[in-house]
Design a protein around this motif. Structure first.
Motif, short mmCIF file in Angstrom:
data_model
loop_
_atom_site.label_atom_id
_atom_site.label_comp_id
_atom_site.label_asym_id
_atom_site.label_seq_id
_atom_site.Cartn_x
_atom_site.Cartn_y
_atom_site.Cartn_z
N SER A 280 6.72 -0.17 7.14
CA SER A 280 6.66 0.99 6.26
C SER A 280 8.05 1.59 6.08
N ASP A 281 8.25 2.16 4.92
CA ASP A 281 9.50 2.85 4.61
C ASP A 281 9.26 3.62 3.33
N SER A 282 10.30 4.19 2.79
CA SER A 282 10.16 4.89 1.51
C SER A 282 9.90 3.86 0.40
N VAL A 283 9.32 4.33 -0.68
CA VAL A 283 9.09 3.45 -1.82
C VAL A 283 10.41 2.88 -2.31
N GLU A 284 11.46 3.70 -2.34
CA GLU A 284 12.76 3.24 -2.81
C GLU A 284 13.32 2.13 -1.92
N ALA A 285 13.18 2.28 -0.60
CA ALA A 285 13.70 1.27 0.32
C ALA A 285 12.95 -0.05 0.16
N LEU A 286 11.63 0.00 0.04
CA LEU A 286 10.88 -1.24 -0.13
C LEU A 286 11.11 -1.85 -1.51
N ARG A 287 11.34 -1.02 -2.51
CA ARG A 287 11.68 -1.54 -3.84
C ARG A 287 13.01 -2.29 -3.76
N ALA A 288 13.98 -1.74 -3.04
CA ALA A 288 15.28 -2.40 -2.87
C ALA A 288 15.12 -3.72 -2.10
N LEU A 289 14.27 -3.74 -1.07
CA LEU A 289 14.01 -4.96 -0.32
C LEU A 289 13.42 -6.04 -1.21
N ILE A 290 12.42 -5.69 -1.99
CA ILE A 290 11.78 -6.67 -2.88
C ILE A 290 12.77 -7.18 -3.92
N SER A 291 13.58 -6.29 -4.48
CA SER A 291 14.59 -6.72 -5.46
C SER A 291 15.60 -7.67 -4.84
N ALA A 292 16.01 -7.39 -3.61
CA ALA A 292 16.97 -8.27 -2.94
C ALA A 292 16.36 -9.64 -2.67
N VAL A 293 15.11 -9.66 -2.24
CA VAL A 293 14.44 -10.94 -1.99
C VAL A 293 14.31 -11.73 -3.31
N LYS A 294 13.93 -11.04 -4.38
CA LYS A 294 13.80 -11.71 -5.68
C LYS A 294 15.13 -12.26 -6.16
N SER A 295 16.23 -11.61 -5.82
CA SER A 295 17.54 -12.08 -6.29
C SER A 295 18.13 -13.15 -5.38
N GLY B 1 0.81 -1.21 0.00
CA GLY B 1 0.00 0.00 0.00
C GLY B 1 0.84 1.26 0.00
N LEU B 2 0.17 2.38 -0.23
CA LEU B 2 0.79 3.70 -0.21
C LEU B 2 -0.10 4.64 0.59
N ASP B 3 0.52 5.62 1.26
CA ASP B 3 -0.27 6.65 1.92
C ASP B 3 -0.19 7.94 1.12
N ASP B 4 -0.86 8.98 1.62
CA ASP B 4 -0.90 10.26 0.90
C ASP B 4 0.45 10.97 0.85
N ASP B 5 1.37 10.58 1.75
CA ASP B 5 2.70 11.19 1.77
C ASP B 5 3.71 10.43 0.92
N GLY B 6 3.27 9.34 0.25
CA GLY B 6 4.15 8.58 -0.62
C GLY B 6 4.95 7.51 0.08
N ARG B 7 4.66 7.21 1.35
CA ARG B 7 5.34 6.12 2.04
C ARG B 7 4.73 4.81 1.60
N ALA B 8 5.54 3.77 1.55
CA ALA B 8 5.11 2.45 1.11
C ALA B 8 4.93 1.54 2.32
N TYR B 9 4.02 0.57 2.18
CA TYR B 9 3.67 -0.34 3.27
C TYR B 9 3.58 -1.77 2.76
N ILE B 10 3.99 -2.72 3.60
CA ILE B 10 3.78 -4.14 3.36
C ILE B 10 3.11 -4.67 4.61
N GLY B 11 1.99 -5.38 4.42
CA GLY B 11 1.28 -5.94 5.56
C GLY B 11 0.74 -7.32 5.24
N SER B 12 0.42 -8.05 6.29
CA SER B 12 -0.18 -9.37 6.15
C SER B 12 -1.68 -9.25 6.31
N THR B 13 -2.43 -10.04 5.58
CA THR B 13 -3.88 -10.01 5.73
C THR B 13 -4.31 -10.66 7.04
#
Length: 77
Positions: free
Chosen positions: A55-70, A35-47
């Motif tokens: 939560s962190d910046s979009v760039e930080a979570l993008r880097a996390l996802i890329s590292a996990v994928k690699s 998810g994203l909030d109005d300030d542009g922060r990114a979120y990952i949560g469990s249902t």
């Protein structure tokens, strides 16, 4: 990276409006959502725990996802 849980009644916190996307579910119904909030922060949560998320910046979570994928987290599997 910030890990947030629902505040206790004694410590009210500012409400964050998060626009959650559709849940991503793998085998066994382990579902996560992004998810994203109005300030542009990114979120990952469990249902399973809707009030808990990372939560962190979009760039930080993008880097996390890329590292996990690699394969950076393969040792946890």
């Amino acid at each position: 990276m910030n890990v947030t849980t629902s505040p206790s009644p004694a410590t009210p916190a500012a409400r964050v409006d998060i626009a959650w996307g559709d849940a991503f579910c793998s085998e066994g119904a382990n579902c996560f959502r992004f998810g994203l909030d109005d300030d542009g922060r990114a979120y990952i949560g469990s249902t399973l725990s809707p009030g808990e998320y990372v939560s962190d910046s979009v760039e930080a979570l993008r880097a996390l996802i890329s590292a996990v994928k690699s394969g950076a987290a393969d040792h946890l599997l």
